[in-house]
Design a protein around this motif. Structure first.
Motif, short mmCIF file in Angstrom:
data_model
loop_
_atom_site.label_atom_id
_atom_site.label_comp_id
_atom_site.label_asym_id
_atom_site.label_seq_id
_atom_site.Cartn_x
_atom_site.Cartn_y
_atom_site.Cartn_z
N TYR A 36 21.93 -63.42 28.13
CA TYR A 36 22.36 -62.40 27.13
C TYR A 36 23.62 -61.83 27.79
O TYR A 36 23.35 -61.20 28.98
CB TYR A 36 21.44 -61.58 26.44
N GLY A 41 27.82 -50.06 24.18
CA GLY A 41 27.65 -49.53 23.02
C GLY A 41 27.14 -50.74 22.00
O GLY A 41 27.47 -50.71 20.60
N GLU A 42 27.17 -52.00 22.55
CA GLU A 42 26.92 -52.91 21.67
C GLU A 42 25.33 -53.69 21.88
O GLU A 42 24.90 -53.38 23.02
CB GLU A 42 27.57 -54.16 21.66
N GLY A 43 24.86 -54.30 21.02
CA GLY A 43 23.53 -55.31 21.46
C GLY A 43 23.87 -56.27 22.28
O GLY A 43 24.94 -56.63 22.06
N PRO A 44 22.82 -56.92 22.70
CA PRO A 44 23.31 -58.22 23.54
C PRO A 44 23.42 -59.28 22.66
O PRO A 44 23.17 -59.37 21.64
CB PRO A 44 21.92 -58.59 24.33
N PHE B 33 12.31 -58.51 15.77
CA PHE B 33 11.93 -58.02 17.07
C PHE B 33 12.48 -56.83 17.10
O PHE B 33 13.61 -56.37 16.56
CB PHE B 33 12.39 -58.78 18.33
N LEU B 91 16.70 -51.40 19.81
CA LEU B 91 17.36 -52.61 19.56
C LEU B 91 16.66 -53.45 18.44
O LEU B 91 15.32 -53.64 18.92
CB LEU B 91 17.70 -53.44 20.56
N LEU B 104 17.73 -64.96 19.94
CA LEU B 104 17.63 -63.86 19.18
C LEU B 104 19.11 -63.20 18.72
O LEU B 104 19.98 -63.45 19.52
CB LEU B 104 17.04 -62.81 20.01
N PHE B 106 21.10 -59.88 17.92
CA PHE B 106 20.69 -58.35 17.96
C PHE B 106 21.77 -57.68 17.07
O PHE B 106 22.87 -58.03 16.98
CB PHE B 106 20.77 -57.99 19.38
N GLY B 107 21.14 -56.33 16.70
CA GLY B 107 22.00 -55.49 16.03
C GLY B 107 22.67 -54.88 17.28
O GLY B 107 22.44 -54.82 18.63
N HIS B 108 23.39 -53.71 16.94
CA HIS B 108 23.99 -52.76 17.68
C HIS B 108 23.07 -51.57 18.54
O HIS B 108 23.43 -51.14 19.22
CB HIS B 108 25.44 -51.98 17.04
#
Lengths: 112, 115
Positions: A36, A41-44, B33, B91, B104, B106-108
């Protein structure tokens, strides 16, 4: 006990070089190995993944080399770009216990 | 662009206060998750759901953490009495299923700061 180990906390390369990020694991049951990519500031987000039945997976500039016997894998980023600067996580799973286990990540900086 | 929607982006609480965050998974994804990512980038799995049912969860012996995914409502994660050590990025991620090859999304994240 650290199940998933990423050997470098940080890595710096110049633009155009190949960045190599390493990951090793202990659980022999892991059979799916995603990487990933996470920007601040962001999700993976999934970058590339390999199954344990393969020893190489290529997608554009990104290649995973997998060694099941040694329980390690590496992510090669060819012709690195400044936009590749991010943190990369190895997060293997096993079919019997689907709950990705994340390494601590490698922060890659690509200098122009 | 992330299609997993997490709110709020930032949450500031005092110690002892309740902290609640929400997540709308990607449409059609039944598995959700929750992970906690600390300032050292370490991920800690908290809980996952398939539809409304809990699949796996850590031993929340402190009972300060609770989560749910009600039907037709956002999923939520709540910390009953926040502590400084809870400051982290929370997350939410969703996936199509439980298979080992499922990626997966993911959101921010919700960045929680406990003062």
């Amino acid at each position: 006990q650290q199940q998933v180990r990423q050997s470098s906390q940080s890595l710096t390369v110049w633009e155009g070089e190949t960045a190599i990020l390493n990951c090793s694991y202990e659980n022999s049951a892991f059979d799916y190995f995603p990487w990933y990519q996470q920007f601040p500031g962001e999700g993976p987000a999934l970058l590339i993944a390999i199954r344990s039945v393969s020893d190489k997976k290529e997608d554009g500039r990104f290649t995973i080399f997998f060694n099941k016997r040694e329980k390690n894998l590496s992510l090669h980023i060819k012709d690195s770009q400044p936009g590749d600067s991010a943190t990369y996580f190895c997060a293997p799973t096993s079919g019997g216990n689907y709950k990705p286990t994340f390494g601590k990540g490698t922060s890659l900086v690509v200098h122009p | 662009n992330s299609k997993v929607i997490q709110t709020p982006r930032y949450l500031v609480k005092g110690q002892g206060q309740k902290a609640k965050m929400r997540c709308i998974p990607e449409k059609g994804h039944p598995v959700v998750f929750w992970y906690q990512q600390n300032k050292n980038n370490e991920f800690k799995f908290l809980i996952n759901f398939q539809n409304q049912e809990v699949l796996q969860q850590i031993d929340m012996t402190e009972k300060r953490f609770s989560a749910e995914c009600p039907s037709n409502s956002p999923c939520s994660l709540e910390i009953q009495s926040s502590e400084a050590g809870d400051s982290a990025l929370y997350l939410c991620a969703s996936s199509l299923g439980q298979g080992a090859n499922e990626r997966l999304f993911f959101g921010h994240g919700t960045k929680l700061s406990v003062l």
